[in-house]
Design an enzyme around this catalytic site. Structure first.
Site, PDB file in Angstrom:
ATOM      1  N   GLU A  44      25.453  37.798  41.687  1.00  0.00           N
ATOM      2  CA  GLU A  44      24.855  38.537  40.216  1.00  0.00           C
ATOM      3  C   GLU A  44      24.586  37.736  39.384  1.00  0.00           C
ATOM      4  OE1 GLU A  44      27.094  41.958  38.828  1.00  0.00           O
ATOM      5  OE2 GLU A  44      25.572  42.383  37.339  1.00  0.00           O
ATOM      6  N   ARG A 272      40.149  35.024  47.273  1.00  0.00           N
ATOM      7  CA  ARG A 272      39.252  34.358  46.399  1.00  0.00           C
ATOM      8  C   ARG A 272      39.876  33.224  45.775  1.00  0.00           C
ATOM      9  NH1 ARG A 272      36.950  37.922  42.949  1.00  0.00           N
ATOM     10  NH2 ARG A 272      36.664  36.405  41.049  1.00  0.00           N
ATOM     11  N   LYS A 282      33.384  35.840  34.871  1.00  0.00           N
ATOM     12  CA  LYS A 282      31.910  35.462  33.990  1.00  0.00           C
ATOM     13  C   LYS A 282      32.290  36.107  32.908  1.00  0.00           C
ATOM     14  CE  LYS A 282      29.526  36.385  37.618  1.00  0.00           C
ATOM     15  NZ  LYS A 282      28.216  36.563  38.786  1.00  0.00           N
TER      16      LYS A 282
HETATM   17  P1  ATP Z   1      33.278  37.158  38.357  1.00  0.00           P
HETATM   18  O1  ATP Z   1      34.342  38.125  38.601  1.00  0.00           O
HETATM   19  O2  ATP Z   1      33.731  35.700  38.056  1.00  0.00           O
HETATM   20  O3  ATP Z   1      32.213  37.803  37.479  1.00  0.00           O
HETATM   21  P2  ATP Z   1      31.830  38.192  40.705  1.00  0.00           P
HETATM   22  O4  ATP Z   1      32.841  37.967  42.031  1.00  0.00           O
HETATM   23  O5  ATP Z   1      31.557  39.225  40.039  1.00  0.00           O
HETATM   24  O6  ATP Z   1      32.583  36.986  39.955  1.00  0.00           O
HETATM   25  P3  ATP Z   1      29.419  37.494  41.721  1.00  0.00           P
HETATM   26  O7  ATP Z   1      28.168  36.958  41.195  1.00  0.00           O
HETATM   27  O8  ATP Z   1      29.066  39.035  42.304  1.00  0.00           O
HETATM   28  O9  ATP Z   1      30.610  37.382  41.045  1.00  0.00           O
HETATM   29  O10 ATP Z   1      29.735  36.691  43.228  1.00  0.00           O
HETATM   30  C1  ATP Z   1      29.157  36.223  44.241  1.00  0.00           C
HETATM   31  C2  ATP Z   1      30.019  36.023  45.408  1.00  0.00           C
HETATM   32  O11 ATP Z   1      30.897  34.897  45.176  1.00  0.00           O
HETATM   33  C3  ATP Z   1      30.780  37.070  45.810  1.00  0.00           C
HETATM   34  O12 ATP Z   1      30.521  36.983  47.203  1.00  0.00           O
HETATM   35  C4  ATP Z   1      32.049  36.815  45.527  1.00  0.00           C
HETATM   36  O13 ATP Z   1      32.834  37.486  46.214  1.00  0.00           O
HETATM   37  C5  ATP Z   1      32.033  35.239  45.319  1.00  0.00           C
HETATM   38  N1  ATP Z   1      32.984  34.848  44.380  1.00  0.00           N
HETATM   39  C6  ATP Z   1      33.143  35.328  43.207  1.00  0.00           C
HETATM   40  N2  ATP Z   1      34.175  34.741  42.593  1.00  0.00           N
HETATM   41  C7  ATP Z   1      35.059  33.983  43.600  1.00  0.00           C
HETATM   42  C8  ATP Z   1      36.344  33.052  43.708  1.00  0.00           C
HETATM   43  N3  ATP Z   1      37.184  32.980  42.521  1.00  0.00           N
HETATM   44  N4  ATP Z   1      36.709  32.614  44.763  1.00  0.00           N
HETATM   45  C9  ATP Z   1      35.801  32.991  45.848  1.00  0.00           C
HETATM   46  N5  ATP Z   1      34.622  33.423  46.007  1.00  0.00           N
HETATM   47  C10 ATP Z   1      34.261  34.013  44.639  1.00  0.00           C
HETATM   48 MG    MG Z   2      30.413  40.912  41.109  1.00  0.00          MG
END
Ligand code: ATP
Ligand code: MG
Length: 569
Positions: A44, A272, A282
């Site tokens: 995102e 994760r 984020k």
């Molecule tokens: P955050 O919680 O940090 O905002 P998010 O999951 O909302 O992260 P996205 O931009 O939606 O962030 O994530 C893009 C991809 O990266 C998704 O497929 C998510 O599952 C993966 N991802 C995010 N954080 C991690 C992590 N700590 N370990 C592994 N994969 C991750």
């Molecule tokens: Mg997300």
């Protein structure tokens, strides 16, 4: 989630076995369920990528590579409130820097028209309805995992009315929060995500790509599986918290599939990446940026890809780290020293060695002729013979590190003290015969004699010294600013405390600036991000703030390896 800190192997004991996702893919290929693997990385664009994303990037791209498939980049831009083009650009730069190139570049917002058509189709099938309840009412009637929810009074509206209302929502006729479109599934389902989940909400905000065209935006659950389907994604890999969403992912697909027996994307979850001593959401990282606790998303203390790049971490080290962490089905916490270990391991192989003195004291070699110099040859990288040697001029005036001298040293201090001898690396053994102090009583200058027969490489002096220190020729140094970084948080789990804000655990000493360090003059115009090992000090790189007039270096990582210690090496 809060299992104890996990210490995966050091990677040396290579395991040929497949992880569970590879095993699944090999089965799918062998049994003909899929012909070509298509994965995607779906960020995102509401912030910069962090080291957790690097794990997901590494997983998706390397699977596509390994099985001759494709990996797409898809921006999951369904929530315009926090999304911006700046983030889109930064995400692309970071993925490329990590060494990956995507097959297709897509945006969920490109599918808004199709998603809307599917929503209309669901209404026509009697599988979606417009609900006039407020968000609070919906939450209050959802029930609990053990108690069924209550059906909305609007659940049985006619198809015509639902179609008219959805169109009105789209055209901006209703206020934000006054209506949502919900899927009509089962208010008694044991899976809360199936209790008539929202598909669309009203948001009268401009979108970074579709502008003001839409007044409604799809929810993640109504967009993700369909986006996978449109792109032909075969394996949709996401983190474990989406496991409970999987039945909904499948439910929406079941509604839209033209051929129920044909192609469909499948969601699979993996653990994760969690690292100690940092935060990785984020939202929290944005707070650090907005409240000025760091200089920006690329502050070298941030766990972002751009921060790590600026800090001097290499893409190769981050990829190695992701591989060593591996793919698991269970959440755990990885020790940050494993990441630092991977960085050190890579930098050791590639870094130019340099002499730098952070806190200098002058040394006069009293028996060396005034005005003369002698060329010594320093090894550029002992790990890489091809890197060769460089000249460094030995002369009457030198600098050494203040901590390499003690007025009254204990026996085991093998560096300089009155009457003591030490080897100056690549040069001579010197003996301290006197020292001078300034008015504040600080040691200001050492007087030493060098032993002419002790020249490195042709030493006939028979003198044995236990210590070797680095030094600089006073005539050939330049001053530099050195930014010494430490962990941003001084707590293992800053975000894990119930009654305390994660920012209470910010380490007040995470940045110490050394204004007037000295380095070999030939390295002052090194290019941005170039890597060095300052001998005996650590790995450093050139900060983008650096100019020839004022070189700036960042401490990437110290030489001391806590990880190797943990592993008992
Ligand atoms: P955050 O919680 O940090 O905002 P998010 O999951 O909302 O992260 P996205 O931009 O939606 O962030 O994530 C893009 C991809 O990266 C998704 O497929 C998510 O599952 C993966 N991802 C995010 N954080 C991690 C992590 N700590 N370990 C592994 N994969 C991750
Ligand atoms: Mg997300």
């Amino acid at each position: 989630m809060n299992d104890k800190v996990n210490n995966p192997g050091d990677g040396k004991d290579k395991k040929p076995s497949l992880n569970f996702i590879e095993a699944m893919i090999e089965r799918d290929l062998k049994e003909g369920r899929v012909k070509e693997i298509i994965t995607r990385f779906p960020p995102e664009p509401n912030g910069y990528l962090h080291i957790g994303h690097a794990k997901a990037i590494n997983l998706n791209f390397s699977l596509a590579e390994k099985y001759n498939g494709k990996c797409n980049l898809r921006f999951d831009d369904t929530n315009p409130v926090a999304e911006e083009d700046e983030y889109v650009q930064a995400i692309k730069e970071d993925i490329r820097w990590l060494g990956y190139e995507w097959s297709g570049e897509y945006f969920a917002s490109d599918y808004f028209d199709r998603l809307y058509e599917w929503a209309v189709m669901l209404i026509k099938k009697g599988k979606a309805y417009v609900d006039d309840q407020t968000a609070e009412e919906i939450a209050a009637t959802r029930g609990t995992p053990t108690r069924p929810g209550k059906e909305s009074p609007w659940r049985n509206r006619s198809v015509e009315e639902n179609l008219r209302l959805l169109e009105g929502m789209k055209n901006g006729e209703f206020e934000e929060g006054s209506k949502v479109l919900r899927a009509k599934i089962d208010m008694a389902s044991p899976n809360m995500h199936l209790r008539d989940p929202a598909m669309y909400r009203i948001r009268k905000v401009s979108h970074h790509r579709t502008g003001n065209k839409w007044n409604i935006y799809p929810m993640y659950d109504f967009a993700h599986g369909q986006s996978d389907y449109i792109e032909g994604v075969t394996h949709s890999l996401c983190t474990l918290e989406f496991e409970v969403h999987r039945p909904l992912y499948d439910w929406f697909l079941d509604q839209i599939l033209e051929d129920p027996e044909g192609y469909r994307p499948r969601q699979t979850e993996f653990a994760r990446l969690n690292l100690n001593y940092t935060v990785m959401s984020k939202r929290k990282l944005l707070q650090l940026v907005e409240e000025g606790h760091v200089s920006g998303w690329d502050d070298p203390r941030m766990p972002t890809i751009s921060g790590m790049r600026r800090r001097g971490y290499t893409a190769a080290a981050i990829r190695t780290f992701s591989e060593r962490v591996g793919i698991a089905k269970r959440n755990n916490i990885i020790d940050i020293s494993l990441l630092e270990h991977c960085v050190r391991e890579d930098l050791n192989k590639i870094s130019q060695r340099v002499f730098a003195v952070l806190d200098p004291i002058k040394v006069i070699i009293t028996n060396f002729p005034v005005g003369e110099e002698e060329e010594m040859m320093a090894v550029n990288n002992p790990e890489n013979p091809e890197a060769g040697r460089r000249p460094i001029m030995f002369g009457r005036e030198l600098y050494i590190e203040r901590e390499d001298f003690m007025e009254d040293p204990p026996k085991k201090f093998f560096r300089l003290g009155p009457g003591r001898m030490v080897r100056l690396k690549y040069a001579y053994i010197v003996k301290c015969i006197d020292y001078k102090k300034d008015e504040q009583g600080r040691v200001q200058e050492l007087h030493c004699e060098y032993i002419p027969e002790s020249r490195s490489g042709s030493d006939t002096s028979d003198i044995k010294v236990k210590g070797t220190i680095h030094w600089l020729p006073a005539k050939h140094v330049r001053t530099a600013e050195i930014r010494m970084y430490d962990r941003l948080f001084n707590n293992e789990d800053p975000a894990g405390h119930k009654d305390r804000d994660f920012k209470e655990f910010l380490n007040p000493d995470s940045l110490r600036v050394v204004e007037n360090a000295l380095i070999e003059e030939q390295f002052v115009d090194a290019g941005p991000l170039e890597h060095f090992q300052f001998e005996r000090k650590g790995y450093f790189n050139v900060d983008p703030d650096s100019t020839p007039e004022k070189p700036v270096f960042n401490l990437t990582v110290t030489l001391r390896d806590a990880w190797a210690k943990i592993k008992g090496k």
